[in-house]
Design an enzyme around this catalytic site. Structure first.
Site, PDB file in Angstrom:
ATOM      1  N   TYR A 149       0.834  -1.205   0.000  1.00 15.72           N
ATOM      2  CA  TYR A 149       0.000   0.000   0.000  1.00 15.72           C
ATOM      3  C   TYR A 149       0.869   1.256   0.000  1.00 15.72           C
ATOM      4  CZ  TYR A 149      -3.648   3.279   1.491  1.00 15.72           C
ATOM      5  OH  TYR A 149      -4.524   4.344   1.578  1.00 15.72           O
ATOM      6  N   LYS A 153       0.973   4.223  -2.920  1.00 15.34           N
ATOM      7  CA  LYS A 153       0.675   5.634  -2.659  1.00 15.34           C
ATOM      8  C   LYS A 153       1.887   6.526  -2.915  1.00 15.34           C
ATOM      9  CE  LYS A 153      -3.674   5.244  -1.615  1.00 15.34           C
ATOM     10  NZ  LYS A 153      -4.718   5.841  -2.478  1.00 15.34           N
TER      11      LYS A 153
END
Length: 244
Positions: A149, A153
């Site tokens: 994740y 990002k």
């Protein structure tokens, strides 16, 4: 000063629940014509019952060709919020290729594709535009068991800076909003246990998690002419998390 999007068409991805759902409502209140895109047809229909003026499109944005076909039919878009996102959490030693593919397909690959289509439309019309990508504090701060994740990002932030540079001369602004944990329904489920929440809250100077409207308000500001000199930037809605 009142924010007014009358005469503007806005596209919101991940619009069926959470931040995206509330953002659709706020954009309509500000006068925009809104196109809400998400996977779940039923949730989109329930949103349309609340806000009858919106257009809804059920689509799997991880499918590149299908996304191109869908977006080629929606007409002009002046404002874009790339809100669709996915998190698969766990230690790196348990990460699978499928996990990586799923997270990157939604969090960055679909964002690139949707943004490409909107910018092509803006350039063809020689129209200004404003794009806001929903990133995360995880783009600049390591979080336990968030390796994939965080990587996705970080890519969002890099993509935003690059296209802000490329298209600023055309009057197209591109910015990020980078939230901490936000108390959506999913957020409350994941962070309601004090033992889970305490280590994160200890890192947040304001001592609490964020609320949905705090993210929505930042997005609306960046979409509007009130931020007309802002592009390529991150706005952290994190209670000071990255300042620690």
């Amino acid at each position: 000063m009142e924010i007014n999007f009358h005469g503007k068409r806005a596209l919101v991805t991940g619009a069926s629940q959470g931040i995206g759902r509330e953002l659709v409502k706020k954009l309509v209140l500000c006068g925009a014509k809104v196109i809400a895109v998400a996977r779940n047809q039923q949730l989109l229909e329930s949103l349309q019952k609340e806000v009858p003026s919106i257009e809804i499109i059920a689509a799997d944005l991880s499918n590149w060709k299908n996304t191109e076909e869908v977006l080629s039919k929606i007409g002009n878009v002046d404002l874009l919020v790339n809100n669709a996102g996915l998190a698969i959490l766990g230690p790196l030693t348990e990460v699978t290729e499928e996990d990586v593919d799923k997270v990157f397909a939604i969090n960055i690959k679909s964002m690139i594709n949707v943004t490409k289509q909107v910018i092509k439309n803006l350039l063809a019309r020689k129209a200004p535009g404003s794009i806001v990508n929903i990133s995360s504090q995880a783009s600049v701060a390591g979080l336990a068991n968030h390796s994939v994740y965080c990587a996705s990002k970080g890519a969002v932030d890099a993509f935003t800076r690059s296209i802000a540079l490329d298209y600023g001369r055309h009057g197209i602004r591109v910015n990020n909003v980078n939230p901490t944990v936000i108390m959506t329904d999913m957020g409350r489920l994941g962070w309601s246990d004090p033992k889970v929440a305490a280590p994160m809250l200890d890192r947040i100077p304001l001592g609490r998690f964020g609320e949905v409207d705090e993210v929505v308000n930042s997005v609306i500001f960046l979409l509007s002419d009130m931020s007309s000199m802002t592009t390529g930037s991150n706005v952290y809605v994190d209670g000071g998390y990255i300042a620690v």
